[in-house]
Scaffold this motif. Structure first.
Motif, PDB file in Angstrom:
ATOM      1  N   GLU A 133       0.816  -1.216   0.000  1.00 12.78           N
ATOM      2  CA  GLU A 133       0.000   0.000   0.000  1.00 12.78           C
ATOM      3  C   GLU A 133       0.851   1.268   0.000  1.00 12.78           C
ATOM      4  OE1 GLU A 133      -3.617  -0.284   2.243  1.00 12.78           O
ATOM      5  OE2 GLU A 133      -4.035  -2.252   1.400  1.00 12.78           O
ATOM      6  N   ASN A 155      -0.002  -3.219  -4.340  1.00  7.43           N
ATOM      7  CA  ASN A 155      -1.360  -2.839  -3.945  1.00  7.43           C
ATOM      8  C   ASN A 155      -1.416  -1.360  -3.564  1.00  7.43           C
ATOM      9  OD1 ASN A 155      -3.893  -4.198  -3.899  1.00  7.43           O
ATOM     10  ND2 ASN A 155      -4.013  -3.883  -1.696  1.00  7.43           N
ATOM     11  N   ARG A 157      -2.008   2.445  -3.102  1.00  3.65           N
ATOM     12  CA  ARG A 157      -3.138   3.368  -3.180  1.00  3.65           C
ATOM     13  C   ARG A 157      -2.706   4.695  -2.596  1.00  3.65           C
ATOM     14  NH1 ARG A 157      -6.004   3.767   1.810  1.00  3.65           N
ATOM     15  NH2 ARG A 157      -5.414   2.180   3.328  1.00  3.65           N
ATOM     16  N   GLN A 186      -3.434   0.093  -7.423  1.00  2.31           N
ATOM     17  CA  GLN A 186      -4.773  -0.491  -7.380  1.00  2.31           C
ATOM     18  C   GLN A 186      -5.654   0.040  -8.496  1.00  2.31           C
ATOM     19  OE1 GLN A 186      -6.830  -0.349  -3.630  1.00  2.31           O
ATOM     20  NE2 GLN A 186      -5.034  -0.884  -2.425  1.00  2.31           N
ATOM     21  N   ASN A 207      -6.656  -4.442  -7.231  1.00  2.00           N
ATOM     22  CA  ASN A 207      -6.657  -4.528  -5.774  1.00  2.00           C
ATOM     23  C   ASN A 207      -6.510  -5.982  -5.322  1.00  2.00           C
ATOM     24  OD1 ASN A 207      -7.187  -4.358  -3.023  1.00  2.00           O
ATOM     25  ND2 ASN A 207      -8.763  -2.799  -3.267  1.00  2.00           N
ATOM     26  N   ASN A 333     -12.180  -1.685   4.514  1.00  2.00           N
ATOM     27  CA  ASN A 333     -12.338  -2.603   3.390  1.00  2.00           C
ATOM     28  C   ASN A 333     -13.728  -3.251   3.400  1.00  2.00           C
ATOM     29  OD1 ASN A 333     -11.936  -4.481   1.353  1.00  2.00           O
ATOM     30  ND2 ASN A 333     -10.848  -5.908   2.687  1.00  2.00           N
TER      31      ASN A 333
END
Length: 422
Positions: A133, A155, A157, A186, A207, A333
């Motif tokens: 992330e 992943n 973001r 993502q 994702n 999430n």
């Protein structure tokens, strides 16, 4: 180096405060003082053989990393995986997910001082780093570059809000991102923001959280939870944040019928007792999941004071209110709920998962509410409408299924980096 000097000085000055904060958090969660030496790059034992390092800061990132870690273990059967964290809950989640995998080792990542980052890298000598992330540490990434360790941001973001924060220090942000070998983003929006800040080799991979599927044990536990709840309708408030529980409890007490059960699962375990006190202050009979017993018919609130069981909570619930979206935290999430076919109600604040939230609403798997009261009303209406609930559940499963594949695309990117082709 000059760009990082003020940042490093701030770290040195802040270190006593960081340690005090660690002690403060340990009052409620003593595990924060466990493995303390690792936060200063002091690790036991020697490391031999090939190793791939995956960093997942806390619970969400660790669960997201599961599919990728398993893909790495399968692709390189001679390698070990070093899974690093910053929180004890993240570490506990990793230990639970890979309890039967001897090739996965856990550790804390040290604080972001150059000497500690170098000591960490020279102890473990990973041949590749994968950071989940947006954990961007300037000194760590600079040390990786010096030590010849390629790093992939997986992943990845970056919300518009976070991008604006990074843009305040454009030179430092560009230099930090420039140490990455590749970025697996993502969404196209995430990719664009990262490129604008100076990230190289940005690839759109999707994702990874869509690749998480309910384990058989979670499915079995969900069935046990449903038995514990009897025939009562179960409304889940999932991964709630501070300030949200009071709003949810007030709306539930005012709007829900007496036979409806609220399963309330706070995001952070150190807040379990505080949330229990909030329910008591409102005269709502509460029972804890840790009691491991059937829910009393008089219980109004079932407190999910456990870790690593979110799939089971979703599987047992009729509808889920997604925490973090009712106050400006950015949301949590919602993919796990969709994957098990649980209809989702979202609040107005989903900037950390904006595209996924919009896609879930468009797919018919989720509804958006303006505030907690309207969200509670929508959830209770769904509980009373089995046909619509089933349609939303089917839409959620289809939505989760059609977006899978990010782990395979990320693995292909990792192979290219290791082969020097990225």
């Amino acid at each position: 180096m000059l760009l990082r000097l003020p940042y490093s000085l701030l770290w040195v000055l802040a270190l006593p405060l960081v340690l005090l904060r660690l002690l403060w958090r340990a009052r409620r969660q003593p595990d924060y003082l466990g493995h303390l030496g690792e936060r200063f790059a002091r690790y036991p034992g020697k490391v031999s053989g090939r190793l791939i390092w995956v960093h997942a800061v806390s619970v969400g990132e660790t669960r997201a990393a599961e599919a990728l870690v398993r893909a790495l273990l399968e692709r390189w059967p001679a390698d070990h995986i070093l899974l690093t964290h910053m929180t004890p809950t993240g570490r506990a989640t990793g230990a639970a997910l890979f309890a039967n995998e001897a090739r996965v080792r856990a550790a804390y990542l040290p604080y972001d001082l150059g000497i500690l980052a170098t000591r960490f890298l020279r102890h473990f000598r990973p041949r590749l780093g994968v950071i989940m992330e947006t954990e961007l540490w300037p000194n760590l990434l600079a040390a990786c570059s010096r030590e010849g360790v390629p790093v992939i941001l997986a992943n990845a973001r970056l919300s518009a809000r976070s991008a604006r924060r990074y843009a305040r220090w454009p030179a430092l942000s560009a230099a930090t991102l420039g140490h990455l070998s590749a970025v697996a983003a993502q969404t196209a929006a995430d990719a664009g923001r990262l490129q604008a800040l100076g990230a190289p080799a940005v690839h759109l991979t999707g994702n990874i959280k869509f690749d998480i599927t309910p384990p058989a044990a979670a499915t079995a536990l969900a069935a046990t939870f449903r038995q514990h709840c009897g025939d009562r309708a179960v409304l889940l408030a999932a991964s709630t944040r501070e300030g949200e529980e009071a709003l949810i409890l007030d709306a539930f007490a005012r709007l829900a019928p007496a036979d409806c059960l609220l399963a309330l699962v706070p995001r952070h375990p150190q807040r379990f007792d505080d949330v229990a006190a909030l329910a008591a202050a409102r005269g709502l009979a509460l029972q804890r999941r840790s009691a491991a017993a059937a829910v009393d018919p008089r219980t109004r609130v079932w407190l999910g004071d456990s870790m690593g069981e979110m799939f089971a909570y979703y599987g047992a619930a009729g509808v889920a209110l997604i925490g973090g979206s009712w106050l400006p935290f950015g949301g949590q999430n919602l993919i796990e709920a969709c994957a098990v076919g649980t209809p989702v109600i979202l609040g107005p604040h989903t900037f950390n998962f904006e595209l996924v939230a919009e896609q879930a609403v468009d797919a018919g798997a989720a509804l958006r509410a303006a505030d907690v009261d309207s969200g509670m009303a929508a959830a209770l209406a769904l509980l009373a409408d089995p046909a619509r609930r089933e349609a939303m559940g089917n839409a959620g499963r289809a939505f989760a299924s059609q977006h899978r594949g990010a782990s395979a695309r990320t693995l292909a990117l990792i192979e290219n980096v290791l082969d020097g082709r990225a």
